[in-house]
Design an enzyme around this catalytic site. Structure first.
Site, PDB file in Angstrom:
ATOM      1  CG  ASN A  38     -12.624  -4.083   5.847  1.00  0.00           C
ATOM      2  OD1 ASN A  38     -13.752  -4.214   5.388  1.00  0.00           O
ATOM      3  ND2 ASN A  38     -11.529  -4.395   5.161  1.00  0.00           N
ATOM      4  CG  HIS A 123      -1.218  -2.137  -1.704  1.00  0.00           C
ATOM      5  ND1 HIS A 123      -2.217  -2.759  -0.996  1.00  0.00           N
ATOM      6  CD2 HIS A 123      -0.592  -1.328  -0.823  1.00  0.00           C
ATOM      7  CE1 HIS A 123      -2.192  -2.333   0.257  1.00  0.00           C
ATOM      8  NE2 HIS A 123      -1.227  -1.454   0.383  1.00  0.00           N
ATOM      9  CG  ASP A 207       1.160  -6.593   5.005  1.00  0.00           C
ATOM     10  OD1 ASP A 207       1.463  -7.270   6.008  1.00  0.00           O
ATOM     11  OD2 ASP A 207       0.147  -5.858   4.950  1.00  0.00           O
ATOM     12  CD  GLU A 233       2.077  -3.644   6.446  1.00  0.00           C
ATOM     13  OE1 GLU A 233       2.614  -3.057   5.473  1.00  0.00           O
ATOM     14  OE2 GLU A 233       0.860  -3.592   6.672  1.00  0.00           O
ATOM     15  CD  GLU A 259      -2.627  -3.909   8.456  1.00  0.00           C
ATOM     16  OE1 GLU A 259      -1.784  -3.365   7.736  1.00  0.00           O
ATOM     17  OE2 GLU A 259      -3.466  -4.711   8.039  1.00  0.00           O
ATOM     18  CG  HIS A 309      -3.857   0.296   7.886  1.00  0.00           C
ATOM     19  ND1 HIS A 309      -4.969  -0.281   8.442  1.00  0.00           N
ATOM     20  CD2 HIS A 309      -3.556  -0.443   6.795  1.00  0.00           C
ATOM     21  CE1 HIS A 309      -5.327  -1.333   7.715  1.00  0.00           C
ATOM     22  NE2 HIS A 309      -4.486  -1.458   6.724  1.00  0.00           N
ATOM     23  CG  ASP A 313     -10.138  -1.267   5.185  1.00  0.00           C
ATOM     24  OD1 ASP A 313      -9.460  -1.911   4.353  1.00  0.00           O
ATOM     25  OD2 ASP A 313      -9.754  -1.045   6.342  1.00  0.00           O
ATOM     26  CD  GLU A 336      -1.662   0.636   3.254  1.00  0.00           C
ATOM     27  OE1 GLU A 336      -2.007   0.828   4.438  1.00  0.00           O
ATOM     28  OE2 GLU A 336      -1.700  -0.474   2.703  1.00  0.00           O
ATOM     29  CD1 TRP A 399      -6.688 -13.572   5.411  1.00  0.00           C
ATOM     30  CD2 TRP A 399      -7.058 -11.506   6.230  1.00  0.00           C
ATOM     31  NE1 TRP A 399      -6.838 -12.709   4.346  1.00  0.00           N
ATOM     32  CE2 TRP A 399      -7.068 -11.438   4.817  1.00  0.00           C
ATOM     33  CE3 TRP A 399      -7.249 -10.335   6.962  1.00  0.00           C
ATOM     34  CZ2 TRP A 399      -7.272 -10.252   4.120  1.00  0.00           C
ATOM     35  CZ3 TRP A 399      -7.469  -9.160   6.284  1.00  0.00           C
ATOM     36  CH2 TRP A 399      -7.465  -9.117   4.868  1.00  0.00           C
TER      37      TRP A 399
HETATM   38  O1  EZ4 Z   1      -5.625  -6.263   5.517  1.00  0.00           O
HETATM   39  O2  EZ4 Z   1      -7.097  -3.017   5.454  1.00  0.00           O
HETATM   40  O3  EZ4 Z   1      -1.366  -3.206   4.789  1.00  0.00           O
HETATM   41  N1  EZ4 Z   1      -2.519  -3.328   4.559  1.00  0.00           N
HETATM   42  C1  EZ4 Z   1      -3.277  -4.341   4.947  1.00  0.00           C
HETATM   43  C2  EZ4 Z   1      -4.732  -4.249   4.582  1.00  0.00           C
HETATM   44  C3  EZ4 Z   1      -5.645  -4.884   5.638  1.00  0.00           C
HETATM   45  C4  EZ4 Z   1      -7.069  -4.408   5.505  1.00  0.00           C
HETATM   46  C5  EZ4 Z   1      -7.921  -4.882   6.685  1.00  0.00           C
HETATM   47  O4  EZ4 Z   1      -9.082  -4.177   6.788  1.00  0.00           O
HETATM   48  O5  EZ4 Z   1      -2.773  -5.260   5.553  1.00  0.00           O
HETATM   49  O6  EZ4 Z   1      -4.935  -4.871   3.344  1.00  0.00           O
HETATM   50 CO    CO Z   2      -0.795  -4.639   6.317  1.00  0.00          CO
END
Ligand code: EZ4
Ligand code: CO
Length: 399
Positions: A38, A123, A207, A233, A259, A309, A313, A336, A399
């Site tokens: 991604n 989610h 997360d 997470e 991830e 994961h 994406d 997930e 991030w």
């Molecule tokens: O930020 O897949 O747990 N899931 C995540 C995702 C990631 C994206 C990054 O490409 O943290 O939302």
């Molecule tokens: Co995550």
């Protein structure tokens, strides 16, 4: 010998970018693998087109392990997300081909099924509690028994997991905001509200997306203990594996990590010292079925389970590969699962099904997922970025 006669990449963007590897053999079969990274998709395409795929032509398609070693060991520059996504795309396409040649669904070659279906989590998200509660209810109605919950601390604008990362008009990354003290106050209040509304049985995940220091993460884990999370997470960036020792000493909240990790070496301390409970790496980012199986077999020695994961994406081809591996391993935890749009399904026909909170892997031969190249051609690549994250003083934060 079954020779590889062609190997190409296909880039398509039915709402978001995907990179697919397509390998054809001398016996007329075609196999597919997902190599989507991604926000850095074309770096993987170059790695494949310019360096790896030319070396495949004429090789024995059935030598999967040897080909994996050729590109891992033989490339000299090891590991890293670009390399391991490229290797993953090839590895999964070769497994798809081998299973088609054997006329079996892929999971049979991995040892056969260890379970009937794969429990998933989705989610739930909301800017405030009312929105979050609606989102949780909507997930329960779809059959999810495990739900990730995210909501925004009051006062923060765009933050991870609550607002989507739609690119700005400038075509540059969206800027999101972060405030650690506000988040640390908010998270326990969110879980308090969720537990009192939805009760004790619902399995909850959350997360933190790599944003805390180890001691802040320890404090968060401790404060969330009354709410019995299924997992917490990515509390802190995992390149400092030793940082998890402090977290683990202070909290019994189960931890999921990885991830962004793509080799067993990224997990050496985390797994051997039993500092985590779930491995988050995906087939698509961790060297394919061959690569991720190595990590998960290592984790199994320590009762650490999979939590692959599975964001939007990862293409349906990547999700199919995850499904076959998850069905076969003993130490499966949860998968997930994010529903894809109709155009993604038009481009990537697949035979696995999501029903009532579970993924059912199909008995179609091979992977049971492929790409419709005519449909794919209708969605050309569009440059896009993951968001970036900043504090109130405009300094960059994880991030
Ligand atoms: O930020 O897949 O747990 N899931 C995540 C995702 C990631 C994206 C990054 O490409 O943290 O939302
Ligand atoms: Co995550």
């Amino acid at each position: 010998m079954t020779k590889i006669v062609a190997a190409t990449t296909i880039v398509t963007s039915p709402g978001r970018n995907f990179v697919t590897v397509r390998i054809s053999t001398s016996d007329g079969l075609v196999g597919y693998g997902d190599a989507t990274l991604n926000g850095r998709e074309l770096a993987v395409v170059s790695y494949l087109d310019d360096y790896l795929l030319p070396q495949l032509i004429g090789r024995d398609a059935h030598r999967i392990e040897d080909t994996w070693q050729l590109f891992y060991r033989g490339g000299y520059w090891r590991r890293g997300p670009v390399t391991m996504a490229a290797i993953a795309g090839i590895d999964v396409a070769l497994w798809d081909l081998k299973a088609q040649a054997a006329q079996m669904p892929l999971y049979q070659l991995l040892g056969g099924a260890s379970r009937t279906a794969l429990a998933t989590y989705g989610h739930a998200t909301g800017r405030d509690f009312a929105e979050l509660a609606d989102s949780i209810r909507a997930h329960q109605e779809k059959g999810f028994r495990h739900i990730r919950v995210q909501s925004a601390p009051p006062g923060l604008g765009r933050i991870y997991g609550v607002h989507d990362g739609t690119p700005t008009q400038s075509g540059l990354p969206v800027v999101e905001q972060w405030d650690t003290p506000a988040y640390l106050r908010h998270a326990p209040r969110m879980f308090e509200a969720v537990r009192s509304e939805f009760g004790e049985e619902l399995s909850l995940l959350h997360d933190t997306h790599h944003r805390l220091t180890p001691i802040q993460a320890a404090q968060l884990g401790k404060n969330l203990e009354p709410y019995s999370l299924f997992w917490l997470e990515d509390v802190t960036p995992a390149e400092n594996q030793e940082g998890f020792r402090a977290i683990r000493q202070h909290t019994t909240t189960p931890l999921a990590v990885g991830e962004v990790l793509n080799s067993a070496f990224d997990y050496l301390t985390l797994i051997s010292e039993q500092l985590i409970d779930f491995v988050r790496s995906s087939v698509t980012h961790a060297g394919g079925i061959t690569g991720l199986r190595r990590i998960l077999d290592f984790a199994a020695l320590y009762q650490i389970r999979s939590g692959m994961h599975g964001p939007a994406d990862i293409s349906p081809i990547g999700m199919a590969a995850a499904g076959h591996l998850a069905l076969a391993i003993h130490n499966f935890g949860v998968q997930e699962y994010i529903a894809q749009s109709a155009s993604v399904h038009d481009v990537f026909p697949s035979t696995h099904e999501f029903r009532n909170g579970n993924i059912h892997v199909s008995d179609h031969v091979g992977l049971g997922a492929w790409i419709d190249e005519t449909a794919a051609a209708g969605f050309p690549y569009e440059r896009s970025f993951l968001p970036i994250n900043q504090l109130a003083d405009a300094s960059v934060h994880d991030w």
